[in-house]
Every structure is written in C-alpha cells, then in structure tokens.
Write a protein that holds these residues in place. Structure first.
Motif, PDB file in Angstrom:
ATOM      1  N   GLY A 283      43.084  53.247  -0.232  1.00  0.00           N
ATOM      2  CA  GLY A 283      42.418  54.493  -0.562  1.00  0.00           C
ATOM      3  C   GLY A 283      41.598  54.453  -1.831  1.00  0.00           C
ATOM      4  N   HIS A 284      41.314  53.247  -2.357  1.00  0.00           N
ATOM      5  CA  HIS A 284      40.512  53.115  -3.562  1.00  0.00           C
ATOM      6  C   HIS A 284      39.078  52.759  -3.194  1.00  0.00           C
ATOM      7  CE1 HIS A 284      44.530  51.988  -5.648  1.00  0.00           C
ATOM      8  NE2 HIS A 284      44.310  53.289  -5.698  1.00  0.00           N
ATOM      9  N   LEU A 285      38.131  53.298  -3.951  1.00  0.00           N
ATOM     10  CA  LEU A 285      36.715  53.078  -3.684  1.00  0.00           C
ATOM     11  C   LEU A 285      36.244  51.841  -4.439  1.00  0.00           C
ATOM     12  CD1 LEU A 285      34.262  54.428  -2.239  1.00  0.00           C
ATOM     13  CD2 LEU A 285      33.785  55.568  -4.414  1.00  0.00           C
ATOM     14  N   HIS A 286      35.803  50.829  -3.687  1.00  0.00           N
ATOM     15  CA  HIS A 286      35.350  49.576  -4.281  1.00  0.00           C
ATOM     16  C   HIS A 286      33.820  49.521  -4.295  1.00  0.00           C
ATOM     17  CE1 HIS A 286      39.173  47.273  -4.595  1.00  0.00           C
ATOM     18  NE2 HIS A 286      39.553  48.112  -3.636  1.00  0.00           N
ATOM     19  N   LEU A 287      33.253  49.206  -5.457  1.00  0.00           N
ATOM     20  CA  LEU A 287      31.809  49.061  -5.604  1.00  0.00           C
ATOM     21  C   LEU A 287      31.369  47.699  -5.068  1.00  0.00           C
ATOM     22  CD1 LEU A 287      29.098  50.073  -6.885  1.00  0.00           C
ATOM     23  CD2 LEU A 287      29.771  48.784  -8.934  1.00  0.00           C
ATOM     24  N   ASN A 288      30.282  47.687  -4.293  1.00  0.00           N
ATOM     25  CA  ASN A 288      29.720  46.427  -3.797  1.00  0.00           C
ATOM     26  C   ASN A 288      28.907  45.768  -4.912  1.00  0.00           C
ATOM     27  OD1 ASN A 288      30.771  46.532  -1.137  1.00  0.00           O
ATOM     28  ND2 ASN A 288      29.197  48.026  -0.584  1.00  0.00           N
ATOM     29  N   SER A 289      29.625  45.327  -5.949  1.00  0.00           N
ATOM     30  CA  SER A 289      28.975  44.868  -7.175  1.00  0.00           C
ATOM     31  C   SER A 289      28.362  43.489  -7.041  1.00  0.00           C
ATOM     32  CB  SER A 289      29.984  44.870  -8.338  1.00  0.00           C
ATOM     33  OG  SER A 289      31.098  44.046  -8.030  1.00  0.00           O
ATOM     34  N   ASP A 290      28.516  42.841  -5.882  1.00  0.00           N
ATOM     35  CA  ASP A 290      27.792  41.589  -5.668  1.00  0.00           C
ATOM     36  C   ASP A 290      26.326  41.856  -5.348  1.00  0.00           C
ATOM     37  OD1 ASP A 290      28.819  42.802  -3.374  1.00  0.00           O
ATOM     38  OD2 ASP A 290      28.884  40.938  -2.221  1.00  0.00           O
ATOM     39  N   TRP A 291      25.974  43.099  -4.975  1.00  0.00           N
ATOM     40  CA  TRP A 291      24.598  43.432  -4.617  1.00  0.00           C
ATOM     41  C   TRP A 291      24.033  44.622  -5.377  1.00  0.00           C
ATOM     42  CZ3 TRP A 291      21.355  40.280  -2.538  1.00  0.00           C
ATOM     43  CH2 TRP A 291      21.799  39.271  -1.667  1.00  0.00           C
ATOM     44  N   VAL A 292      24.860  45.334  -6.144  1.00  0.00           N
ATOM     45  CA  VAL A 292      24.358  46.469  -6.912  1.00  0.00           C
ATOM     46  C   VAL A 292      25.146  46.558  -8.216  1.00  0.00           C
ATOM     47  CG1 VAL A 292      25.911  48.131  -5.788  1.00  0.00           C
ATOM     48  CG2 VAL A 292      23.791  48.935  -6.843  1.00  0.00           C
ATOM     49  N   LEU A 293      24.443  46.872  -9.292  1.00  0.00           N
ATOM     50  CA  LEU A 293      25.076  47.023 -10.599  1.00  0.00           C
ATOM     51  C   LEU A 293      25.025  48.487 -11.001  1.00  0.00           C
ATOM     52  CD1 LEU A 293      23.404  44.013 -12.489  1.00  0.00           C
ATOM     53  CD2 LEU A 293      25.496  44.011 -11.111  1.00  0.00           C
ATOM     54  N   LEU A 294      26.152  49.009 -11.472  1.00  0.00           N
ATOM     55  CA  LEU A 294      26.217  50.367 -12.003  1.00  0.00           C
ATOM     56  C   LEU A 294      26.690  50.296 -13.448  1.00  0.00           C
ATOM     57  CD1 LEU A 294      27.802  52.532  -9.128  1.00  0.00           C
ATOM     58  CD2 LEU A 294      25.388  52.113  -9.630  1.00  0.00           C
ATOM     59  N   GLU A 295      26.011  51.040 -14.320  1.00  0.00           N
ATOM     60  CA  GLU A 295      26.356  51.074 -15.740  1.00  0.00           C
ATOM     61  C   GLU A 295      26.572  52.520 -16.174  1.00  0.00           C
ATOM     62  OE1 GLU A 295      23.743  48.420 -18.266  1.00  0.00           O
ATOM     63  OE2 GLU A 295      22.518  48.562 -16.432  1.00  0.00           O
ATOM     64  N   PRO A 296      27.816  52.955 -16.325  1.00  0.00           N
ATOM     65  CA  PRO A 296      28.044  54.290 -16.883  1.00  0.00           C
ATOM     66  C   PRO A 296      27.642  54.315 -18.358  1.00  0.00           C
ATOM     67  CG  PRO A 296      29.990  53.452 -15.733  1.00  0.00           C
ATOM     68  CD  PRO A 296      29.067  52.293 -15.922  1.00  0.00           C
ATOM     69  N   VAL A 297      26.854  55.317 -18.741  1.00  0.00           N
ATOM     70  CA  VAL A 297      26.382  55.428 -20.123  1.00  0.00           C
ATOM     71  C   VAL A 297      26.590  56.848 -20.622  1.00  0.00           C
ATOM     72  CG1 VAL A 297      24.675  53.571 -19.894  1.00  0.00           C
ATOM     73  CG2 VAL A 297      24.015  55.931 -19.356  1.00  0.00           C
ATOM     74  N   ASP A 298      26.593  56.996 -21.961  1.00  0.00           N
ATOM     75  CA  ASP A 298      26.738  58.326 -22.547  1.00  0.00           C
ATOM     76  C   ASP A 298      25.373  58.993 -22.666  1.00  0.00           C
ATOM     77  OD1 ASP A 298      25.479  57.227 -24.777  1.00  0.00           O
ATOM     78  OD2 ASP A 298      27.328  57.031 -25.946  1.00  0.00           O
ATOM     79  N   LEU A 299      25.335  60.135 -23.317  1.00  0.00           N
ATOM     80  CA  LEU A 299      24.092  60.897 -23.409  1.00  0.00           C
ATOM     81  C   LEU A 299      23.004  60.156 -24.178  1.00  0.00           C
ATOM     82  CD1 LEU A 299      25.522  64.483 -24.066  1.00  0.00           C
ATOM     83  CD2 LEU A 299      24.366  63.680 -21.996  1.00  0.00           C
ATOM     84  N   ASP A 300      23.401  59.201 -25.024  1.00  0.00           N
ATOM     85  CA  ASP A 300      22.434  58.413 -25.787  1.00  0.00           C
ATOM     86  C   ASP A 300      22.109  57.088 -25.108  1.00  0.00           C
ATOM     87  OD1 ASP A 300      22.227  60.290 -27.908  1.00  0.00           O
ATOM     88  OD2 ASP A 300      24.159  59.597 -28.677  1.00  0.00           O
TER      89      ASP A 300
END
Length: 460
Positions: A281-298
């Motif tokens: 039931g955990h959501l796995h990112l397909n990080s071999d083909w897409v990169l996600l970078e959580p960032v703050d307001l700055d």
C-alpha cells in the motif's frame, strides 16, 4: 504483444523496468545519471534550454525552476522539433476525432487542465510513450508478477476507464492510443464519459460489465453509491484510481461495496506514470525515469520526511519537449525509510489538490452527486475559464468566482454553460451566482481548491 516497432528494444526496456526496483541503490543512481546526461544532450536542440545552459550551466543543480506559463510563452523555442508548432497542435487537439491519433504521424499530444490558470500542451515521441507504457504495464498496482508478465496490458480483462473522454487529456489519449495500436485492445478496453448523466453512465457500465475499473476517487465513490442503491450491477475484480487524492475513507467505502481491492496511482500530464502502489500500500516513485525534488518557498531542497511547498519535476524520458526542474505544484514528501516490500524505488506521499463533490437536489428531491473533475472540465472546455473557484454555499446555492478578466457577456456565457450542464444532470432548481474576483477558499494541501462544498455533504 508490445505496441512498439522494435521487439528487441521493447524486450530490453521491459527487462530494465522489471530489474530497476530490485537492483542496488548504486545501479539506480547510475541509471538516473546516464538518462540525465541524455536529456541534457537532447535539450541542446531547444533554443530555450540552450540559453539557460549558457546562463546557468548545463547541470541539474545549476538550473533554476521553470513554470508552465514561461514554457508556454516560449513554446516554439522550448520544443526540439520544428514540426511542433503551437498553432498546428492547437488545431489538432481541437478535433475530438483525433484523440489517440499521432500528430505528424509520430507524436502523442494531450492538453493539461488549467488548474493553475494556465492550460498547456504536452507532446511525447514514440520512445517516451514506450517508456510510459512499459512502466504502466509492469509496475501497475496489484496482481502477482507472473501475471503482469504474461498479460501486461490486461488483454484477458474487460477494462473500463471512466473519465473525460471527449477531450485530448492524458488518460483519454493513452486509452484511445492503445485501442488503436494494439490488436484486441479495442474489444477489451473502453472509455466512459463521466460528463454523461449518472443514469446513462450506469447503464453503459452495466452493459459493458468490466472486470477492471480505472477512474478517479470521486467517480469511484459515486459509482459505489449507485451500486449500494442497486442501480449499478458490476463486479470488478480490481479498481484503479488516480488523478485525485484517494483517502482511506473513500478507499474503504468503495472496496467494501464492490468487494475488491482499490489501488492508487500517481500521474500527471507532465509524466504519465509517476508512481504506483506496492502490495504493502505504499506509493513508489518511478525514479529511474523521473526525478522529483521537494523544495521550500525559496526553492531550497527539504529533507526526507518533510513535504515541500512545491515539487520540481525532471522528465528523463521526454527528449522532444524537455522538462527540467519544472514546477509541478504538488506537495511531495519522501519517506526516509525503505519499503518492506523490497523495492529500491523511493516511497513518497503526495498532498495534491483535493476538490469536493457537490450534492444538489434534483426535481424529485433526491441528491445528485456532481464530480469535481466533471465540473472543472465543463468550465474549462465549454465555458473557456481556467482560474476559478466554484463554492456550494448551501443546499441550493452555488457561487462561481472567476479570476480572469472579461466582460459581462462572457460571465453570462459561463453561467449559461454551467446551468445547462446542471440541468443535464437533473439539477434545475439551483441558485447560481457568477462574479469576478479572487477566490478566497484555500486548502490544506497548499493548492487552492477549485470546487468547494462549504455546505455539508454526506457519503454512503
């Protein structure tokens, strides 16, 4: 049968997609590095990115974030193929008969919603589509791995997609494309329009009798209500949801009503298959083909375990319309702990926009559930507005605030379009107020919801 022209490349791609979650952490990093280098090389054909590379350097860390409005303003310089003119693409997607067809015989094209006030057009070449198809087929939630290998595209199933089937949206284009390119898929996969009145939709699903149902959580809840009332009589073995946040409460209601698992996926117009649930039931990112970078307001990276104010996306698969540190708008949190399922792909949690369903009375006094995605589709496609908020004030009153400029005639047109849709759904005793201004209701996700029920609604 894979819908690609080169069986050898298809087989290698499928093996890599199967291997990546099981490989070492170092092997995953090497995949990312190699694919990032290939993306930057391809982006050199984009005048927009060449200027950015000259100004900031040709590394991911040096690139500033970029938003949808900026890219659309520089569309001709953004794309890497001169055949992709914005005017020609707009003409193409204006014709519903072309949904699922290839533009210029080669490219898949879809439009995004205008949820940020800016609709966009996204183009993928056949190589990118092959990657999306492979990830969707071999990493889709549920089912034993041998079954996914033996039947990756569910050719033994009877599948129904319930969504906005009359527009060039990513899910609809993907469904119609598969029906066109894969022998046998047209007899096993059908799209059903959630803009149809609920009795029409229910009757069509009853006649189709799907074994797999793919839709949005709010639509799944509506269908569960119809099943509870005895009107919808289908027995799916699996329900796949995406496009909206799937709450634990909605998952439990829908699963209990249909007696089957309900699984979530995460996708976007910018990358079709961002992540899927594992058996835990955990959501796995397909990080071999897409990169996600959580960032703050700055724009600074946030540590694992904390959600960012927004998320930057880099698509490693699309070389014809590069997306490098693109401001996706979703709030994503990376889990610092590995998943007990054994996958090396990172676990993420997503706090996207959560719009409300609206419950309004019909002529008999019964409640009609109006889906938020259906309402926003009508307002975007038929009324031509994108920056708005529709609020249910009470049991019979709606208020539509539009942030875009326009004259009184435009407001009257929007009002007429929305009232026509409500009447088609059996709701004709509603008070609708339409005005211009800045929408005032904000959600916990950090995104401003576009459909809000201030008046209490109920679930089964």
């Amino acid at each position: 049968m894979w819908p690609y022209t080169d069986p050898r490349s298809s087989g290698a791609m499928a093996f890599d997609a199967w291997m990546a979650p099981r490989d070492s952490a170092g092997a995953l990093v090497r995949r990312q590095r190699q694919r990032l280098e290939a993306l930057f090389k391809a982006a050199g054909a984009s005048a927009f990115y060449r200027r950015r590379f000259e100004r900031h350097g040709a590394t991911l860390e040096a690139q500033p974030s970029v938003g949808k409005q900026t890219l659309m303003d520089h569309f001709g310089d953004w794309v890497c193929d001169r055949r992709l003119s914005l005017s020609a693409l707009r003409d193409f997607i204006a014709d519903p008969a072309r949904i699922g067809l290839a533009f210029a015989g080669e490219f898949s094209v879809w439009e995004s919603s205008g949820s940020s006030g800016v609709p966009a057009i996204f183009v993928q070449d056949s190589a990118a589509m092959a990657i999306y198809d492979t990830l969707e087929a071999l990493r889709r939630p549920g089912g034993p791995s041998w079954q996914r290998w033996m039947d990756p595209f569910c050719l033994s199933e009877r599948m129904a997609f319930v969504g906005a089937t009359s527009g060039h949206f990513a899910s609809t284009v993907s469904v119609e494309r598969l029906r066109r390119v894969m022998p046998g898929m047209a007899q096993r996969l059908r799209g059903f329009d959630f803009l149809d009145p609920t009795p029409v939709l229910v009757d069509a699903l009853n006649r189709w009798r799907p074994s797999v149902l793919a839709t949005y959580p709010s639509a799944a809840l509506l269908l569960a209500e119809e099943a509870a009332a005895g009107r919808l009589q289908i027995a799916p073995r699996e329900i796949l949801t995406g496009g909206e946040a799937l709450s634990d409460a909605v998952r439990e209601i829908v699963s209990r009503q249909f007696g089957c698992p309900v699984r979530a996926s995460y996708g976007a117009s910018e990358f079709l298959t961002l992540g899927t649930e594992c058996a835990h039931g955990h959501l796995h990112l397909n990080s071999d083909w897409v990169l996600l970078e959580p960032v703050d307001l700055d724009g600074r990276p946030v540590p694992a375990g904390e959600p960012g104010a927004t998320t930057l996306l880099t698509n490693l698969a699309n070389h014809v319309q590069p997306l490098i540190r693109y401001d996706l708008g979703d709030r994503v949190c990376f889990d610092p702990a590995p998943c007990t399922c054994g996958s090396r792909l990172p676990v993420i949690a997503v706090q996207g926009r959560v719009d409300d369903s609206l419950l309004l009375p019909d002529t008999r006094g019964c409640s009609v559930r109006l889906l938020p995605l259906a309402l926003t589709t009508v307002l975007e496609d038929d009324a031509g507005v994108f920056d708005f908020q529709l609020v249910q004030q009470d049991g019979h009153s709606l208020s539509l605030t539009i942030a875009e400029s326009g004259d009184r005639a435009a407001l009257l047109h929007v009002r007429r379009v929305l009232l026509d849709y409500l009447r088609q759904q059996g709701v004709d005793a509603v008070e609708l107020h339409v005005h211009r201004g800045e929408p005032a209701v904000h959600g916990r996700s950090g995104k401003r919801p576009r459909v809000v029920a201030l008046h209490a609604t109920t679930t089964p």
